[in-house]
Design an enzyme around this catalytic site. Structure first.
Site, PDB file in Angstrom:
ATOM      1  CE1 TYR A 176      39.403  43.606   2.874  1.00 50.88           C
ATOM      2  CE2 TYR A 176      38.343  45.218   4.199  1.00 50.88           C
ATOM      3  CZ  TYR A 176      39.362  45.087   3.225  1.00 50.88           C
ATOM      4  OH  TYR A 176      40.101  45.794   2.381  1.00 50.88           O
TER       5      TYR A 176
ATOM      6  CG  HIS B 162      38.268  44.793  -2.847  1.00 47.97           C
ATOM      7  ND1 HIS B 162      38.078  44.194  -1.677  1.00 47.97           N
ATOM      8  CD2 HIS B 162      39.360  45.434  -2.550  1.00 47.97           C
ATOM      9  CE1 HIS B 162      38.706  44.355  -0.690  1.00 47.97           C
ATOM     10  NE2 HIS B 162      39.699  45.063  -1.228  1.00 47.97           N
TER      11      HIS B 162
END
Ligand code: NAP
Length: 282
Positions: A54, A113
């Site tokens: 992010y 992830h």
């Protein structure tokens, strides 16, 4: 705020946490997003989700700024390693870099992830090493279907998978027939990401159903959606809110107990479809 065990034998964690994907990283919008995250923590949303992906680490630095000065033990901090970094050495380096950016000396949970091309065996071994070294309190995965979960479980020697973070919203309920039952039996927490989906629930007949339930609880529609997604034991949700008012409304979702009739009404208004293909992701 309702809290429940984060996976079998895990610590109590509030059912509603906070996401940080696409938080504004500059200017006044960043300041407001910092206020929103802090307000959310004060309201009990102490589970904060981030990832090295992010903002190329910018979201982790943002979390570090938001939590500065807060007692570490009040927080449940989660980050994720990118699949392309998930070799044995890469996973360990990524975790240490995440901790540095957040300015903490441990993470509460560290996730892969999604499953990529690095051997899963290496990633799981690295996560167990990080746990043994005290860098992480628990380990987990994201975007794993049942086959992936079985494969990961089989590779662990000392630790167990604490959570599987997956796409779950009113328009995408297929995990209810697949990953949720598997994770319930295995004692793995389900963490719902993108809980508001594409916002399609605003249109169509389901909107009136949500509005009626929201009025009955003197809460917002977003709070009702979060209460619905976390209605089952073992489930959590991590909405992202860059505005303080939104954080306040989301926190209320963790205080609402929907009745069986209300749950049935939402299920009818937003029926679960049969899954075609693999686990849906963003
Ligand atoms: P989301 O939380 O479903 O939706 C975020 C959007 O909803 C933002 O535009 C936000 O506005 C708005 N919003 C939030 N609360 C609101 C409220 N009470 N009233 C009106 N609008 C509201 O989407 P998301 O960010 O994709 O998902 C949540 C988190 O899940 C992410 O931030 C990330 O941490 C995680 N995630 C993980 C994966 C994965 O692969 N593991 C993938 C996607 C997301 P404002 O920001 O303006 O307040």
């Amino acid at each position: 705020m309702l809290a429940r065990a984060f996976g079998r034998g895990g610590p109590p964690v509030p059912v509603i946490g906070q996401g940080t994907w696409n938080v504004p990283l500059r200017g006044g919008a960043r300041d407001e997003a910092l206020r929103a995250l802090r307000a959310g923590i004060e309201l009990g949303m102490t589970h904060v989700d981030t990832a090295e992906m992010y903002g190329d680490g910018g979201a982790e630095t943002f979390v570090g700024d938001a939590i500065a000065g807060l007692p570490r033990e009040r927080l449940f901090l989660v980050s994720k390693v990118l699949p392309s970094n998930a070799s044995y050495e890469g996973t360990i380096a990524a975790c240490h870099a995440s901790m540095r950016r957040m300015r903490v000396d441990y993470l509460d949970c560290f996730l892969l992830h999604w499953r990529g091309s690095e051997p899963l065996e290496e990633t799981m071994r690295a996560l167990e090493r990080l746990a043994a070294d005290g860098d992480i309190r628990s380990l987990g995965v994201s975007n794993f279907d049942v086959d992936d979960l079985r494969a990961a479980q089989a590779l662990l020697r000392r630790e167990r998978i604490a959570c599987n973070q997956v796409l779950y919203h009113l328009g995408e309920r297929t995990i209810e027939a697949h990953e949720i039952p598997f994770c319930r039996d295995a004692g793995i927490a389900i963490v719902a990401y993108t809980p508001f989906g594409r916002g399609d629930w605003r249109d169509g007949p389901g909107a009136a159903v949500l509005a009626k339930i929201a009025a009955a609880h003197a809460a917002g529609v977003h709070a009702v959606i979060l209460a619905f997604l976390t209605r089952d034991e073992g489930t959590f949700a991590i909405p992202k809110a860059a505005q303080t008012a939104h954080a306040g409304e989301n926190a209320a979702g963790g205080t609402i107990r929907l009745s069986a009739e209300e749950i049935a009404a939402v299920e009818r208004a937003f029926p679960a479809r049969r899954r075609r293909g693999g686990l849906p992701t963003l």
